[in-house]
Enzyme design. Structure first.
Site, PDB file in Angstrom:
ATOM      1  N   ARG A  65       0.853  -1.204   0.000  1.00 36.35           N
ATOM      2  CA  ARG A  65       0.000   0.000   0.000  1.00 36.35           C
ATOM      3  C   ARG A  65       0.885   1.249   0.000  1.00 36.35           C
ATOM      4  O   ARG A  65       0.482   2.309  -0.457  1.00 36.35           O
ATOM      5  CB  ARG A  65      -0.961  -0.002   1.195  1.00 36.35           C
ATOM      6  CG  ARG A  65      -1.726   1.303   1.356  1.00 36.35           C
ATOM      7  CD  ARG A  65      -3.033   1.162   2.140  1.00 36.35           C
ATOM      8  NE  ARG A  65      -2.909   0.380   3.342  1.00 36.35           N
ATOM      9  CZ  ARG A  65      -2.313   0.798   4.477  1.00 36.35           C
ATOM     10  NH1 ARG A  65      -1.788   2.006   4.550  1.00 36.35           N
ATOM     11  NH2 ARG A  65      -2.270   0.005   5.521  1.00 36.35           N
ATOM     12  N   TYR A 118     -12.359  17.371 -16.866  1.00 32.22           N
ATOM     13  CA  TYR A 118     -12.981  16.044 -16.995  1.00 32.22           C
ATOM     14  C   TYR A 118     -14.169  15.932 -16.017  1.00 32.22           C
ATOM     15  O   TYR A 118     -14.099  16.451 -14.896  1.00 32.22           O
ATOM     16  CB  TYR A 118     -11.915  14.968 -16.722  1.00 32.22           C
ATOM     17  CG  TYR A 118     -12.493  13.617 -16.482  1.00 32.22           C
ATOM     18  CD1 TYR A 118     -13.152  12.932 -17.498  1.00 32.22           C
ATOM     19  CD2 TYR A 118     -12.423  13.022 -15.224  1.00 32.22           C
ATOM     20  CE1 TYR A 118     -13.722  11.697 -17.268  1.00 32.22           C
ATOM     21  CE2 TYR A 118     -12.984  11.778 -14.993  1.00 32.22           C
ATOM     22  CZ  TYR A 118     -13.630  11.121 -16.018  1.00 32.22           C
ATOM     23  OH  TYR A 118     -14.201   9.899 -15.792  1.00 32.22           O
ATOM     24  N   ASP A 190      -3.485  18.748 -15.322  1.00 34.85           N
ATOM     25  CA  ASP A 190      -3.824  17.404 -15.805  1.00 34.85           C
ATOM     26  C   ASP A 190      -3.334  17.312 -17.253  1.00 34.85           C
ATOM     27  O   ASP A 190      -3.839  18.006 -18.135  1.00 34.85           O
ATOM     28  CB  ASP A 190      -5.345  17.197 -15.709  1.00 34.85           C
ATOM     29  CG  ASP A 190      -5.775  15.787 -16.117  1.00 34.85           C
ATOM     30  OD1 ASP A 190      -5.071  15.153 -16.927  1.00 34.85           O
ATOM     31  OD2 ASP A 190      -6.832  15.323 -15.637  1.00 34.85           O
ATOM     32  N   LYS A 215      -5.273   6.132 -19.795  1.00 34.03           N
ATOM     33  CA  LYS A 215      -5.469   6.620 -21.161  1.00 34.03           C
ATOM     34  C   LYS A 215      -4.189   6.426 -21.988  1.00 34.03           C
ATOM     35  O   LYS A 215      -3.773   5.305 -22.169  1.00 34.03           O
ATOM     36  CB  LYS A 215      -5.898   8.099 -21.117  1.00 34.03           C
ATOM     37  CG  LYS A 215      -7.100   8.342 -20.197  1.00 34.03           C
ATOM     38  CD  LYS A 215      -8.346   7.698 -20.743  1.00 34.03           C
ATOM     39  CE  LYS A 215      -9.577   8.006 -19.941  1.00 34.03           C
ATOM     40  NZ  LYS A 215     -10.008   6.971 -19.025  1.00 34.03           N
TER      41      LYS A 215
HETATM   42  C1  LIG Z   1      -8.453  14.303 -18.470  1.00 34.95           C
HETATM   43  C2  LIG Z   1      -8.818  13.199 -17.536  1.00 34.95           C
HETATM   44  N1  LIG Z   1      -8.395  13.251 -16.259  1.00 34.95           N
HETATM   45  C3  LIG Z   1      -8.712  12.289 -15.373  1.00 34.95           C
HETATM   46  C4  LIG Z   1      -9.496  11.206 -15.726  1.00 34.95           C
HETATM   47  C5  LIG Z   1      -9.843  10.161 -14.724  1.00 34.95           C
HETATM   48  O1  LIG Z   1      -9.099   9.006 -14.940  1.00 34.95           O
HETATM   49  P1  LIG Z   1      -9.530   7.523 -14.513  1.00 34.95           P
HETATM   50  O2  LIG Z   1     -10.662   7.126 -15.391  1.00 34.95           O
HETATM   51  O3  LIG Z   1      -8.273   6.746 -14.723  1.00 34.95           O
HETATM   52  O4  LIG Z   1      -9.932   7.591 -13.075  1.00 34.95           O
HETATM   53  C6  LIG Z   1      -9.948  11.106 -17.051  1.00 34.95           C
HETATM   54  C7  LIG Z   1     -10.788   9.971 -17.447  1.00 34.95           C
HETATM   55  O5  LIG Z   1     -11.323   9.922 -18.537  1.00 34.95           O
HETATM   56  C8  LIG Z   1      -9.608  12.133 -17.975  1.00 34.95           C
HETATM   57  O6  LIG Z   1     -10.028  12.097 -19.252  1.00 34.95           O
END
Ligand SMILES: Cc1ncc(COP(=O)(O)O)c(C=O)c1O
Length: 398
Positions: A65, A118, A190, A215
């Site tokens: 963990r 997102y 991000d 992704k």
């Molecule tokens: C730009 C972006 N940030 C964060 C996330 C969240 O990621 P996760 O689905 O791995 O939790 C996504 C998911 O589509 C995303 O497109």
């Protein structure tokens, strides 16, 4: 150092053999790939050594963990790609986003961000952070002057995402990070859509850069993960929160992400090239009302993208069809080389409308207010032959 005493397996009972045979020697010597160390804990014969590792005075692992060798290898790869001093990983991208925010913020803090993050991140801003008395200021993503003014009013953290989902707006990281610096705010970006191949937020002044590794980093749509990179002190704070709250990345997922990462550059180069070609093709098509792709000269923030995305403009674009949502409903099933799914960033092309993917929980009226047309299709370009993808779009559009 005390000498390790080997168990006498040959003379042990069946149950003991099943448990201990083969385990006392390393099976990994000479392995050319990072092994999946699927072990919850790590044992030490020498108590002094155990304590030194547990106290962080000696390298090693205690409990998965906290840290794990396979997971550490993934963290090191992404840390090196983003050019940071440290990195820590998570069970998903949302775990990376939420653990970063919760570990750095306290009740009474104010954060400035944009409306087009997102969907899950947006939900944290609208629903969860206000519950712990964090004041979230959601700015118009395309209005740099408004964002600057809100940062100057004072904030603990500036949270950016660029390009955004699903309308591919581009935010000027360098410009906003410099304003945030003078306001004493931590800048978080991000970088999921761009990847470190196309955009390096830390070099543009962001303090932290995070990813949904599910992704493009992993790139094969087979493992969830998240990661945040930055300076040692901030990463330690975030890591400490994650080790206690427990959103650790699983070693098997880390292994899959490592395997995917090895081809990151060639995948992204191809996806950049194909997406630009497809966006150009779609822009001229009579059935397409508008294409949203930062690589197009017609994109409102193309000049910013040109400056801050030297590697390329990424694999994701959106386009609005003429004929509204009905046109989307008849177009999507006709595509042959595309998964219709709520995902992006994989080697296969993936399509979906915001109404069933990123903005499923937002009403049609709110989507319209956010500038997301009902006729929008998000298209995540895979690594298929680009001629096949264009031919596929052609037959589906006509
Ligand atoms: C730009 C972006 N940030 C964060 C996330 C969240 O990621 P996760 O689905 O791995 O939790 C996504 C998911 O589509 C995303 O497109």
């Amino acid at each position: 150092m005390t000498e390790e005493i080997k168990p006498d397996i040959a003379n042990a009972g069946a149950g003991t053999k099943a448990l201990w045979a083969g385990e006392e020697q390393s099976l990994l010597a000479g392995a050319t790939q990072v092994p999946i160390v699927q072990s919850v804990a790590f044992g030490y014969a020498d108590l002094d050594e155990w304590q030194a590792v547990a106290l962080g005075q000696k390298p090693g692992h205690i409990y998965s963990r906290n840290t794990n060798p396979t997971v550490a290898a993934l963290e090191e790869k992404v840390r090196s790609l983003e050019g940071s001093a440290a990195a820590t990983s998570f069970a998903s991208g949302m775990a990376a986003v939420s653990n970063t925010l919760y570990s750095l913020l306290a009740p009474g803090d104010r954060i400035v961000t944009v409306k087009d993050t997102y969907g899950g991140t947006n939900q944290l801003f609208r629903e969860f952070l206000p519950k712990i008395h964090i004041d979230v200021c959601l700015c118009d993503t395309a209005d740099g002057a408004q964002i600057e003014a809100e940062i100057r009013r004072g904030c603990r953290l500036l949270y950016l995402e660029t390009p955004t989902n699903p309308t591919l707006k581009v935010v000027d990281i360098a410009r906003l990070a410099s304003v945030a610096k003078s306001a004493g705010a931590i800048v978080v970006t991000d970088n999921t859509f761009a990847t470190p191949i196309n955009q390096r937020p830390l070099e543009l002044g962001s303090d932290l850069v995070l990813h949904s590794a599910s992704k493009f980093l992993g790139g094969h749509a087979d493992a969830l993960g998240g990661i945040v990179c930055g300076p040692k002190d901030l990463i330690h704070t975030i890591y400490h929160y994650r080790e206690i709250t427990g959103a650790a990345l699983d070693p098997f997922a880390a292994y899959l992400l490592i395997r995917g990462l090895k081809t990151l550059e060639i995948r992204i180069e191809r996806q950049n090239r194909s997406a630009l070609q497809i966006a150009g093709y779609l822009e001229k098509h009579k059935s397409v009302a508008q294409v949203y792709y930062p690589g197009l000269a017609s994109h409102p923030q193309h000049e910013i993208a040109k400056k801050q995305m030297p590697g390329g403009y990424g694999g994701v674009m959106s386009f609005a069809l003429r004929g509204g949502y009905d046109a989307v409903k008849s177009f999507l099933p006709r595509l042959r080389f595309a998964h219709r799914a709520a995902n992006l960033g994989s080697v296969e092309t993936i399509v979906g409308p915001p109404a069933t993917t990123s903005h499923v929980e937002v009403s049609a009226r709110d989507r319209a207010a956010m500038g997301i047309p009902e006729a929008l299709v998000r298209y995540s370009t895979g690594i298929e032959n680009v001629n096949d993808l264009i031919a596929d779009l052609e037959q589906a559009l006509n």
